[in-house]
Design a protein around this motif. Structure first.
Motif, PDB file in Angstrom:
ATOM      1  N   ASN A   3       0.840  -1.195   0.000  1.00 39.27           N
ATOM      2  CA  ASN A   3       0.000   0.000   0.000  1.00 39.27           C
ATOM      3  C   ASN A   3       0.881   1.253   0.000  1.00 39.27           C
ATOM      4  N   LYS A 136       2.433  -8.047  12.947  1.00 38.57           N
ATOM      5  CA  LYS A 136       1.936  -8.817  11.805  1.00 38.57           C
ATOM      6  C   LYS A 136       3.063  -9.568  11.104  1.00 38.57           C
ATOM      7  N   HIS A 217       4.547  -9.851   2.835  1.00 39.80           N
ATOM      8  CA  HIS A 217       3.791  -9.482   4.035  1.00 39.80           C
ATOM      9  C   HIS A 217       3.159  -8.105   3.815  1.00 39.80           C
ATOM     10  N   ASP A 218       2.582  -7.902   2.630  1.00 40.81           N
ATOM     11  CA  ASP A 218       2.135  -6.557   2.254  1.00 40.81           C
ATOM     12  C   ASP A 218       1.028  -6.009   3.152  1.00 40.81           C
ATOM     13  N   ASP A 219       0.312  -6.877   3.884  1.00 46.59           N
ATOM     14  CA  ASP A 219      -0.709  -6.380   4.800  1.00 46.59           C
ATOM     15  C   ASP A 219      -0.097  -5.699   6.017  1.00 46.59           C
TER      16      ASP A 219
END
Length: 456
Positions: A3, A136, A217-219
């Protein structure tokens, strides 16, 4: 996909500074975000070990650490028992290591994003702040490592935890592969680490770009791209908030760095003539030589429409329909190398109303420049307005363009604005240079006459 958030106003900084989730378990706004600020959006997340040792990083890493530990004993520091402490202290003093610096403070990341070795570059390039949710990221680790965090009631790894889990760096590399890494909080070895609220990501040697791990781990990741025209304002806000070298580097070194930047004098605005197709200029604002009907007519106008995108620009100007001579309308730059296009309608030459149309042309230039300043933009490219189909004599068009731009710079000395006038042909370029030289030669001659008359 990571993002990416584009920040063009100080109000938009809110999402970077204050977007902290509410934790129902403790009734507090707490998170485990860490931040890394870089002065250039194009910089990659590479460790100093990768940059210095390249493909030999694995082969040379232990030798670098062992030699550093050997010489550190001159300072009375012993750390032979822990490869992690060697790495942390070495990173702290500029040793090439596999560690990547982060901070728990978004303000500290903004400090590094708005600091340049040459402060003249501060408004020349966009900067970036990376935000990583360590909680995360760690949730994706193998169970063994999550169990260790649970056992120690920790969400971040410590030196002791890493020592328990990994006998050596090779074991760490095998465990992490090229898809994971851990975030470590270092022991507070000195005041600087504490002040910077330092954290480190321990990058496995099988990883060439940290971005590759972050993509998986883009979240957990947000990339904040900060517009170059905002960097000076953010820099000054941080200084007034005492987020500067005085805190980052405790002692006289930090004071000296802070004072050097505090007293830095910004470059003044400048005017220059370029032999260049205007659509190739990398500026904040491109001026289009428009007509009152805002149609795609004339060489300059056609070039701009093609470069920006005919369909997009045609659709954008529909909302205006008409623009009187001497006035401007503004659209997005679309695919042009500019954020904005000012569609400026210069006057048509009329010998019977020479003074009137000359003043109207000056007003056109001034309106474009005032709009650019009002929107805190710092570079603008003009064509030679009214010199084509509008019929202005070249010499007069050049004289008005040069005098208008230089008068604006004179009246706005404190505002750094790069103004260029772009022409394509050799003839137009040299005519512009000749008029420029005539104006400045005449100016010097007038000054010399004035000084002679008023001398004692």
């Amino acid at each position: 996909m990571i993002n990416t958030v584009k920040i063009t106003t100080t109000e938009q900084l809110h999402s970077l500074l204050f977007d902290h989730p509410f934790d129902d378990n403790i009734s507090r706004n707490r998170d485990l975000y860490i931040y890394r600020g870089l002065p250039d959006v194009n910089y990659t997340l590479k460790t100093s070990l990768q940059r210095v040792c390249k493909e030999k990083k694995t082969e040379l890493e232990l030798s670098i650490l062992d030699n550093f530990a050997k010489y550190a004993e001159l300072e009375g520091i012993t750390m032979r028992d822990s490869v992690w402490k060697k790495m942390i202290l070495g990173q702290h003093h500029g040793l090439p290591t596999r560690l990547l610096d982060w901070s728990r403070s978004p303000l500290m990341a903004l400090h590094f994003a708005t600091t340049e070795s040459d402060m003249n570059n501060l408004d020349k390039r966009d900067c970036v702040v990376w935000r990583l949710d360590a909680r995360k990221l760690h949730a994706g680790l193998p169970q063994k490592y999550r169990d260790k965090m649970h056992e120690k009631h920790q969400d971040i790894f410590t030196v002791d935890m890493l020592t328990d889990l990994f006998g050596n760096l090779k074991e760490y590399d095998v465990a992490m592969g090229n898809s994971d890494m851990v975030i470590m909080e270092p022991p507070s070895m000195d005041e600087r680490m504490m002040n910077q609220y330092s954290f480190f990501s321990v990058v496995p040697n099988g990883v060439n770009k940290v971005e590759d791990i972050l993509e998986l781990h883009d979240d957990a990741v947000t990339k904040f791209v900060i517009d170059k025209n905002l960097r000076w304002e953010i820099r000054d806000i941080l200084d007034l908030s005492n987020v500067n070298e005085r805190i980052v580097y405790p002692g006289l070194d930090g004071i000296a760095k802070w004072l050097a930047r505090h007293y830095f004098v910004r470059d003044a605005g400048k005017f220059h003539i370029e032999k260049n197709n205007i659509v190739k200029s990398e500026v904040d604002v491109t001026v289009n030589a428009a007509n009152s009907g805002l149609k795609m007519q004339g060489t300059c106008c056609v070039n701009i429409y093609h470069a920006a995108g005919i369909n997009e620009l045609t659709e954008a100007v529909k909302m205006f329909a008409y623009c009187p001579e001497g006035e401007i309308v503004v659209t997005e730059g679309f695919r042009l190398n500019s954020k904005f296009i000012i569609h400026a309608v210069g006057p048509t030459w009329d010998h019977s109303r020479e003074e009137h149309v000359e003043n109207k042309l000056r007003e056109t230039y001034t309106r474009c420049l005032e709009w650019t300043k009002e929107h805190r933009l710092h570079s603008i490219a003009f064509p030679l307005l009214s010199s084509g189909g509008k019929g202005f004599p070249q010499n007069q068009a050049w004289r008005i363009a040069i005098e208008s731009c230089e008068q604006f710079l004179k009246e706005n000395k404190g505002y750094p604005l790069d103004i260029q006038i772009c022409v394509i042909t050799e003839r137009a370029y040299y005519e512009g240079q000749n008029v420029y030289n005539e104006i400045h030669h005449l100016g010097r001659a007038k000054q010399e006459i004035f000084e002679y008359i008023h001398q004692d």
